[in-house]
Design a protein around this motif. Structure first.
Motif, PDB file in Angstrom:
ATOM      1  N   LEU A   1       0.827  -1.199   0.000  1.00 24.02           N
ATOM      2  CA  LEU A   1       0.000   0.000   0.000  1.00 24.02           C
ATOM      3  C   LEU A   1       0.864   1.252   0.000  1.00 24.02           C
ATOM      4  CD1 LEU A   1      -2.845   1.287   0.216  1.00 24.02           C
ATOM      5  CD2 LEU A   1      -2.549   1.198   2.710  1.00 24.02           C
ATOM      6  N   ASP A   2       1.903   1.262   0.807  1.00 26.97           N
ATOM      7  CA  ASP A   2       2.802   2.418   0.866  1.00 26.97           C
ATOM      8  C   ASP A   2       3.482   2.666  -0.476  1.00 26.97           C
ATOM      9  OD1 ASP A   2       2.134   2.888   3.492  1.00 26.97           O
ATOM     10  OD2 ASP A   2       3.951   1.976   4.322  1.00 26.97           O
ATOM     11  N   VAL A   3       3.886   1.606  -1.161  1.00 31.19           N
ATOM     12  CA  VAL A   3       4.513   1.744  -2.477  1.00 31.19           C
ATOM     13  C   VAL A   3       3.476   2.252  -3.485  1.00 31.19           C
ATOM     14  CG1 VAL A   3       5.544   0.485  -4.419  1.00 31.19           C
ATOM     15  CG2 VAL A   3       6.322   0.040  -2.074  1.00 31.19           C
ATOM     16  N   ASP A   4       2.286   1.655  -3.467  1.00 37.10           N
ATOM     17  CA  ASP A   4       1.250   2.051  -4.422  1.00 37.10           C
ATOM     18  C   ASP A   4       0.826   3.508  -4.239  1.00 37.10           C
ATOM     19  OD1 ASP A   4       1.284  -0.460  -5.551  1.00 37.10           O
ATOM     20  OD2 ASP A   4      -0.568  -1.140  -4.598  1.00 37.10           O
ATOM     21  N   GLU A   5       0.860   3.996  -2.998  1.00 39.85           N
ATOM     22  CA  GLU A   5       0.460   5.378  -2.720  1.00 39.85           C
ATOM     23  C   GLU A   5       1.627   6.357  -2.855  1.00 39.85           C
ATOM     24  OE1 GLU A   5      -1.414   5.262   1.119  1.00 39.85           O
ATOM     25  OE2 GLU A   5      -3.337   4.670   0.250  1.00 39.85           O
TER      26      GLU A   5
ATOM     27  N   SER B   1       5.087  -0.098  -8.271  1.00 33.14           N
ATOM     28  CA  SER B   1       3.678  -0.180  -7.882  1.00 33.14           C
ATOM     29  C   SER B   1       3.030  -1.453  -8.425  1.00 33.14           C
ATOM     30  CB  SER B   1       2.909   1.034  -8.391  1.00 33.14           C
ATOM     31  OG  SER B   1       2.795   0.983  -9.795  1.00 33.14           O
ATOM     32  N   SER B   2       1.903  -1.809  -7.846  1.00 32.60           N
ATOM     33  CA  SER B   2       1.156  -2.982  -8.305  1.00 32.60           C
ATOM     34  C   SER B   2       0.735  -2.817  -9.756  1.00 32.60           C
ATOM     35  CB  SER B   2      -0.085  -3.188  -7.433  1.00 32.60           C
ATOM     36  OG  SER B   2       0.273  -3.452  -6.108  1.00 32.60           O
ATOM     37  N   GLU B   3       0.333  -1.601 -10.114  1.00 36.67           N
ATOM     38  CA  GLU B   3      -0.082  -1.325 -11.488  1.00 36.67           C
ATOM     39  C   GLU B   3       1.088  -1.528 -12.452  1.00 36.67           C
ATOM     40  OE1 GLU B   3      -1.618   2.481 -14.068  1.00 36.67           O
ATOM     41  OE2 GLU B   3      -2.225   2.347 -11.963  1.00 36.67           O
ATOM     42  N   ALA B   4       2.256  -1.025 -12.090  1.00 38.15           N
ATOM     43  CA  ALA B   4       3.437  -1.186 -12.940  1.00 38.15           C
ATOM     44  C   ALA B   4       3.839  -2.655 -13.036  1.00 38.15           C
ATOM     45  CB  ALA B   4       4.593  -0.349 -12.413  1.00 38.15           C
TER      46      ALA B   4
END
Length: 75
Positions: free
Chosen positions: A52-56, A63-66
């Motif tokens: 979560l910290d990485v994604d935000e 990130s999860s998206e990447a």
């Protein structure tokens, strides 16, 4: 990344962690407390919080998206 826990459960766990954090001296203590209440491994909750910290953008990392995009491109 799918796992044995539904997304709603993960979101609830992270909300509970956020709410419990002010009542504990350390992140570790808050994670142990919430994980025990939910019956999950504290390491699982710690990894969810880290993701979560990485994604935000609060912590460096992919990130999860990447990660999903990279996975699609490799196929």
């Amino acid at each position: 990344m799918p796992g044995p826990y539904p997304d709603e459960f993960r979101q609830r766990a992270l909300r509970m962690l956020s709410e419990a954090h002010p009542d504990h001296k350390t992140d570790h203590a808050a994670i142990k407390h919430v994980a025990a209440n939910l019956g999950i491994n504290p390491e699982t909750l710690r990894l969810w919080k880290k993701r979560l910290d990485v994604d935000e953008g609060h912590q460096p990392g992919t990130s999860s998206e990447a990660q999903a995009k990279i996975k699609r491109l490799r196929m």
